[in-house]
Design a protein around this motif. Structure first.
Motif, PDB file in Angstrom:
ATOM      1  N   LEU A 133      39.425  54.323  14.972  1.00 50.21           N
ATOM      2  CA  LEU A 133      39.818  52.867  14.229  1.00 50.21           C
ATOM      3  C   LEU A 133      38.670  52.794  13.139  1.00 50.21           C
ATOM      4  N   SER A 134      37.349  53.196  13.409  1.00 51.66           N
ATOM      5  CA  SER A 134      36.427  53.111  12.583  1.00 51.66           C
ATOM      6  C   SER A 134      36.503  53.830  11.217  1.00 51.66           C
ATOM      7  N   HIS A 135      37.470  54.907  11.307  1.00 55.12           N
ATOM      8  CA  HIS A 135      37.779  55.652  10.242  1.00 55.12           C
ATOM      9  C   HIS A 135      39.379  55.232   9.835  1.00 55.12           C
ATOM     10  N   GLN A 160      37.259  46.833  11.243  1.00 56.74           N
ATOM     11  CA  GLN A 160      36.709  45.224  11.696  1.00 56.74           C
ATOM     12  C   GLN A 160      36.835  44.957  13.143  1.00 56.74           C
ATOM     13  N   MET A 161      38.166  45.513  13.851  1.00 52.95           N
ATOM     14  CA  MET A 161      38.563  45.256  15.076  1.00 52.95           C
ATOM     15  C   MET A 161      37.627  46.167  15.917  1.00 52.95           C
ATOM     16  N   ALA A 162      37.289  47.283  15.563  1.00 52.65           N
ATOM     17  CA  ALA A 162      36.147  48.059  16.302  1.00 52.65           C
ATOM     18  C   ALA A 162      34.595  47.540  16.436  1.00 52.65           C
ATOM     19  N   ALA A 207      27.172  57.790  14.537  1.00 53.11           N
ATOM     20  CA  ALA A 207      28.251  58.987  14.240  1.00 53.11           C
ATOM     21  C   ALA A 207      29.739  58.133  14.213  1.00 53.11           C
ATOM     22  N   LEU A 208      29.653  56.903  14.861  1.00 50.44           N
ATOM     23  CA  LEU A 208      30.838  56.057  15.036  1.00 50.44           C
ATOM     24  C   LEU A 208      31.212  55.407  13.453  1.00 50.44           C
TER      25      LEU A 208
END
Ligand code: 3HC
Length: 311
Positions: free
Chosen positions: A171-173, A180-182, A237-238
């Protein structure tokens, strides 16, 4: 007779040996273990709910299969832990009634809502991550059945954490909206996850005795600190930020400093007025009621088996 037994028990604890179900143990040891192990089991069973709500809404078949497996694992963890608790002498029905009546506690974290799919990632990465930090030392708990149950549970927990991390990473990528949701899920889960380790050591009535009895190997704050030190680099890292302006590396301490947690909120959540306490308990009571026929069938079958064996 009691003093000889007490001395033997004290020697076992001093030698860091295991206490087994048939060993003599102080009633207070039996009581605090029944309390902790049964509440640990209740946490696993209630913990199935936030994730179960998302099985029918998983974004792909792969994610659906993984989430189903995880929820089934948690049911299994609960059953292991009820079995371990029963070896201390309290029948499972009694432990279950303590949960259904609202008397017994379960982990505060499950009284928060899982609002979006990203919460499945935040639960896996943060909640199961915290559970791992707490449960690895419990593999060495002095009470044999509890420590042994933890070994199997910890193996499955690392798969839980890994799949949660992967959900957040994807999600973050992804699109800006997915990122935004993550971030929103991490913002909501971070504080309550740190509180899973229990109140600050100064406000932890059970810790002292539990540590003397080698049930608890590290204090609530020690494990919380270990968890914070673990997730800061993982969050980087995320590509996500942890919602804590006071989070910063403290060279002197060799740990990350982190901000104040809301312990008033914590106390109100464990007293039953968190965002989801009512619905979690309603769901649990309904599931128990709806499952009565399974228990009756199993009992009828067991009775027939015993009658057949007696002939
Ligand atoms: N949620 C609810 N109640 C909590 C709590 C929390 N996060 N933290 C502490 N409490 C309660 C304690 O149970 C105690 O109340 P009690 O005497 O009525 O039981 C009171 O607050 C004071 O806390 P203490 O620190 O004195 O209590 P403990 O020494 O028992 O420490 C603990 C609390 C660290 C949670 C300890 O009981 C423990 O390690 N339990 C086993 C771990 C556990 O329960 N993990 C659940 C994680 S969820 C999970 O595993 C599912 C995951 O797979 C998704």
């Amino acid at each position: 007779e009691n003093s000889v037994d007490q001395q033997h028990f004290d020697t076992l604890i001093a030698d860091d040996s295991r206490i087994e179900p048939r060993d003599w143990m102080p009633e207070a040891y039996r009581k605090t273990l029944t309390r902790q192990v049964s509440q640990h089991a209740h946490s696993e069973i209630i913990g199935m709910q936030p994730e179960a709500n998302w099985i029918t809404r998983a974004p792909s078949l792969k994610r659906k299969a993984i989430l189903m497996a995880k929820v089934q694992d948690e049911a299994g963890h609960g059953l292991y832990l009820y079995s371990a608790a029963e070896t201390l002498g309290t029948p499972r029905e009694v432990l279950n009634q303590q949960l259904l009546s609202g008397k017994a506690k379960y982990s505060s974290i499950f009284n928060y809502p899982a609002r979006t799919w990203a919460d499945m990632g935040a639960i896996g990465w943060l909640v199961d991550g915290a559970a791992i930090c707490n449960q690895v030392p419990l593999c060495r708990a002095s009470y044999g059945p509890y420590g042994r149950a933890m070994v199997r549970i910890c193996k499955e927990e690392s798969f839980h954490q890994r799949q949660g991390w992967e959900i957040l990473y994807e999600l973050s990528h992804g699109s800006e909206e997915q990122k935004q949701m993550a971030q929103d899920a991490v913002n909501r889960t971070y504080g309550p996850a740190l509180q899973m380790f229990g109140p600050p050591d100064a406000d932890s009535p059970n810790s002292q005795q539990s540590m003397e009895w080698n049930i608890k190997r590290f204090s609530n704050d020690e494990l919380r600190q270990r968890f914070v030190d673990m997730i800061v680099p993982q969050a980087e890292a995320l590509g996500l930020t942890l919602p804590d302006a006071d989070l910063k590396w403290n060279e002197e301490r060799g740990h990350y400093d982190y901000g104040q947690l809301d312990w008033d909120e914590f106390m109100s959540v464990i007293k039953g007025s968190g965002p989801c306490n009512v619905q979690r308990m309603q769901r649990r009571r309904k599931a128990h009621h709806d499952g009565a026929w399974v228990r009756e069938a199993a009992e009828a079958y067991a009775k027939r088996q015993m009658q057949a064996a007696a002939q």
